[in-house]
Write an enzyme that holds these catalytic residues in place. Sequence first.
Site, PDB file in Angstrom:
ATOM      1  CD  GLU A   1      -2.634  -1.158   2.636  1.00 30.70           C
ATOM      2  OE1 GLU A   1      -2.384  -0.265   3.488  1.00 30.70           O
ATOM      3  OE2 GLU A   1      -3.398  -2.112   2.865  1.00 30.70           O
ATOM      4  CG  ASP A   2       3.079   4.517   2.327  1.00 34.45           C
ATOM      5  OD1 ASP A   2       3.855   4.872   1.413  1.00 34.45           O
ATOM      6  OD2 ASP A   2       2.864   5.211   3.336  1.00 34.45           O
ATOM      7  N   PRO A   3       4.868   1.741  -0.169  1.00 32.39           N
ATOM      8  CG  PRO A   3       5.217   1.144  -2.388  1.00 32.39           C
ATOM      9  CD  PRO A   3       4.327   1.985  -1.516  1.00 32.39           C
TER      10      PRO A   3
END
Length: 403
Positions: A113-115
């Site tokens: 979702e949020d690397p």
Amino acid sequence: MLRREPWHCPCVAYRARAMTEPAEGTVARGCRAVLESEARSRSLLRPRNEQELLSYIRNESEAGRLSPSIASGLEELYYNYRHAVLQSGNPNASKIILSNMAVVFDRILLDVEDPFTFSPHHKAIREPFDYYMFGQNYIKPLVDFRRSYIGNITLFDDIEEKLKQGHNIVLVSNHQTEADPAVIALLLERTNSYIAEKLVYVAGDRVITDPLCKPFSMGRNLLCVYSKKHMNDDPELAEMKRRSNTRSLKEMATLLRAGSQIIWIAPSGGRDRPDPVTGEWYPAPFDASSVDNMRRLVEHSSFPGHIHPLALLCHDIMPPPPKVEKQIGEQRKIAFHGVGISVAPELNFAEVTAAIENSEMAKEAFSQAVYKSVTEQYAVLQSAIHGYQGLNASNSAISLSEP
């Protein structure tokens, strides 16, 4: 339906130990992204059984929030991990499998979702989620401690004392699995937890880019480099990789100038592989220039430095693919097995090369001396674990003990 509960620190649900104080400088750019991401309102996976856990992954894939390749890798990882933990005979195996894999899925999904982006010098993230303990708790059920050994444990005590006095230590080692850092820390956590948590690993780019590996890497102190084996996989990126490696070397030099650093490096540039004909495992040959770079960095720091050969045997629990692969996303085979580490007395460059005048030959001779020590220690660990000799595999130079 898979139960979803209001988000709170997964460390609590995971029953990891209390988190330590954050390391200095933890809130760097990459870490800050994690802290901000974790602060968002989200849910923690709370599956009641295997079916709920796997159905969640399939639903995420069908909804397009998870790529088919990652979803397939997660499902394969689950079954392989389950098989390995069940091999241990632990009466709580089913609970351990479900609990650990739920947290693994949660961490991987969060990164999708949020690397997270790793900096050249990454400091282990210990809060608000303790990624170090996350990795320890995941690998621990795979280690057969009844068939695991430490070589020359008193030397680790000496190393710890030198670190506390401001000295720098470099462990020149072979490399076998993605789980190497956890294996080293697990074998040392009862006797030398200071070393286990302070170790800085020189890590290749694959462990900080593979979605199934990244969360485990976030719990380790890393100096991120591009391996020579993959430097020219994409010729257009080769120059960028070289510049990045130069920045990492500068970070390493800065660390060593501060003193009290312990750095692990595998100068083979990758993991050991079995002989294609015999199937036997041996430490991969060392790159002399990598060994010499570390030696010069240590010598030019402001503090005393020591280079110790370290042997590591743990390929059974998570063997690499038979051949070096260019593509990210390797198959993870997992097993329950004994492991071992052994450290030898430091090697002094001046003493080893005293009779050699040619500088290039001296570099090669020192690298070979370090490699010879690693292979000798490895042979003892091999006899203890795979030869079933246990503590009787000890010799005059390598004294084995149980962790």
